[in-house]
Each structure stands twice: as C-alpha cells, then as structure tokens.
Design a protein around this motif. Structure first.
Motif, short mmCIF file in Angstrom:
data_model
loop_
_atom_site.label_atom_id
_atom_site.label_comp_id
_atom_site.label_asym_id
_atom_site.label_seq_id
_atom_site.Cartn_x
_atom_site.Cartn_y
_atom_site.Cartn_z
N LEU A 88 -52.64 -29.56 -30.51
CA LEU A 88 -53.01 -28.79 -31.70
C LEU A 88 -54.41 -29.17 -32.19
O LEU A 88 -55.16 -28.32 -32.67
CB LEU A 88 -51.99 -29.02 -32.81
N GLU A 89 -54.75 -30.44 -32.06
CA GLU A 89 -56.08 -30.89 -32.50
C GLU A 89 -57.16 -30.22 -31.66
O GLU A 89 -58.15 -29.70 -32.20
CB GLU A 89 -56.17 -32.41 -32.35
N TYR A 90 -56.96 -30.19 -30.34
CA TYR A 90 -57.93 -29.55 -29.46
C TYR A 90 -57.97 -28.03 -29.70
O TYR A 90 -59.04 -27.42 -29.72
CB TYR A 90 -57.61 -29.83 -28.00
N ALA A 91 -56.79 -27.42 -29.87
CA ALA A 91 -56.74 -25.97 -30.08
C ALA A 91 -57.45 -25.59 -31.38
O ALA A 91 -58.20 -24.61 -31.42
CB ALA A 91 -55.29 -25.51 -30.11
N GLN A 92 -57.21 -26.35 -32.44
CA GLN A 92 -57.86 -26.06 -33.71
C GLN A 92 -59.37 -26.21 -33.62
O GLN A 92 -60.12 -25.47 -34.26
CB GLN A 92 -57.30 -27.01 -34.79
N THR A 194 -68.15 -26.25 -26.74
CA THR A 194 -66.84 -26.77 -26.33
C THR A 194 -66.92 -28.26 -26.03
O THR A 194 -66.03 -29.03 -26.40
CB THR A 194 -66.36 -26.01 -25.08
N LEU A 195 -67.99 -28.68 -25.36
CA LEU A 195 -68.14 -30.10 -25.02
C LEU A 195 -68.21 -30.96 -26.27
O LEU A 195 -67.49 -31.96 -26.40
CB LEU A 195 -69.40 -30.28 -24.17
N PHE A 196 -69.06 -30.57 -27.22
CA PHE A 196 -69.22 -31.39 -28.43
C PHE A 196 -67.95 -31.38 -29.29
O PHE A 196 -67.55 -32.42 -29.83
CB PHE A 196 -70.41 -30.89 -29.25
N ARG A 197 -67.31 -30.22 -29.39
CA ARG A 197 -66.09 -30.15 -30.21
C ARG A 197 -64.94 -30.91 -29.55
O ARG A 197 -64.13 -31.53 -30.24
CB ARG A 197 -65.70 -28.68 -30.43
N ALA A 198 -64.87 -30.86 -28.20
CA ALA A 198 -63.82 -31.60 -27.51
C ALA A 198 -64.02 -33.11 -27.67
O ALA A 198 -63.05 -33.86 -27.87
CB ALA A 198 -63.80 -31.22 -26.03
N ILE A 207 -58.98 -42.46 -33.00
CA ILE A 207 -58.91 -43.19 -34.27
C ILE A 207 -57.50 -43.15 -34.84
O ILE A 207 -56.97 -44.13 -35.36
CB ILE A 207 -59.93 -42.60 -35.26
N LYS A 208 -56.85 -41.97 -34.73
CA LYS A 208 -55.48 -41.84 -35.24
C LYS A 208 -54.52 -42.74 -34.48
O LYS A 208 -53.63 -43.35 -35.06
CB LYS A 208 -55.02 -40.39 -35.14
#
Length: 215
Positions: A88-92, A194-198, A207-208
């Motif tokens: 979900l984190e990647y999809a968002q 996509t690279l930077f957001r991924a 971190i989580k």
C-alpha cells in the motif's frame, strides 16, 4: 565549432525521430477483424495471423541426471500485515505518477482515421427503411460525443440503404497514433519520478520496521 555542428546535427536527428508516429490500425468488415501495428509509414499485420508451417520435431536428447543440490537456508517469512502495508505504501506513492503518465499519453494520442458505415438491407423494404432511420438517429447521437472525446483528424460516419442486400452489414476502421517523442518524454519523466518516489517509500518502510523492532 565542429562540436557545435555535431550537437546541432544530433539534436536535429532526435527531433525528427521524435516526430515519427507509432500506433495501430483496426478494421472490421464482413470478412472479420484485422489489426495492424504502425511505425511511421510502415505497417505490420498482427491479426489475422498467417498459419505457420509445422517443422518436424527434433529427436530429444537423453536428460542428464541432476546432481543433488544443497538445501538452501530459508529466510524468515515476512508477516502478512507488513507485506500489505509495504504494498500500500508503494501504491500510494506511485499511483500519482501512473495517472500523470496516463494523462500525458492521452493528450498526445491522436485518432488519424475513424470511419463507421452501416448498410441497412433486407428482403422487406419497409423493415430496411425503419432500420435505416433508427441507425441514422443512433449514429447521429453518438458521433458528436465520440469526436469530441478524441482528437480525430479524419472522421466519417454514414448509413446506407440497399434493398438488394441480404441483410445488415457493418464496417468500421480506426487508426490511432502518438509521436515517439511524446512517448519518450512521458516515459522518461515517469521513470525518474518512479525511482525517487520508490526510494522515498522504501526509506519510510525501513524507518517503520526499525521503530517496530525498537518497541
């Protein structure tokens, strides 16, 4: 000066290549459905495919016995909530990039040809005439929204009446294209984002995980 000329020539070549249009053309008639892929002025038929010649089967070589492999160390399975949370984190994070790229492709897409033709016919002239009237009304109602939704370069829609025809026939043809430059620019921009957001999503997930382990 020679380097400037070379750079200018390379830029000109890239610009001209970027103006080449790629796409496809589809056609439906009484013989069936046909599909072509377009690259510039060249077209390659995809459907229907011509039958391939069957080659004689080659004799199979005897299989070699496989050596027993050493058992691999199994990694600890990732908990399902953590998997779902990561997905979900990647999809968002990546969904806005996908939507932006889709809008860019849609703006660059052009309908070069859109042609619809319906021929009303039949043994009963009265039925054929009624069908002709209904088809004209439906096609007239659909044609304007269709041409407004797409950037249509050449379009035509018509209904014919043929009392000698055995029945009703439909013919349609549509050709779509987009510039190579548009595809390249939108694709490169989407890849960088996509690279930077991924990477950002991966960093947040890391971190989580560290915070969960510290608790």
């Amino acid at each position: 000066m020679r380097a400037v000329y070379i750079l200018a020539a390379v830029a000109l070549v890239l610009f001209l290549v970027g103006q080449v249009r790629v796409g496809g053309r589809a056609e439906f008639n009484a013989q069936g459905f046909f599909l072509w892929v377009r690259l510039g002025l060249f077209q390659i038929k995809i459907l229907p495919m011509s039958p391939k010649e069957e080659k004689p089967a080659k004799p199979q070589k005897p299989k070699k016995k496989k050596e027993p492999q050493k058992p691999k160390k199994e990694k600890e399975p990732v908990p399902l909530p953590e998997k779902i949370g990561g997905a979900l984190e990647y999809a968002q994070e990546l969904l806005p990039v996908v939507l932006e790229a889709g809008r860019g492709m849609w703006r660059g897409l052009r309908v070069d040809t859109l042609e619809l033709e319906l021929t009303a016919g039949g043994s009963d002239p009265a039925d054929a005439a009624m069908l002709y009237g209904r088809a004209n009304a439906v096609l007239g109602a659909l044609w304007s929204p269709l041409t407004e939704a797409f950037h249509v370069k050449e379009g035509a829609a018509r209904v014919k009446l043929d009392f000698d025809a055995l029945g009703t026939t439909v013919y349609g043809q549509a050709a779509l294209s987009i510039k190579i430059g548009t595809v390249t620019w939108v694709g490169m921009r989407a890849c960088v984002k996509t690279l930077f957001r991924a990477l950002a999503a991966r960093k947040r997930l890391k971190i989580k995980r560290q915070q969960r382990k510290a608790v």
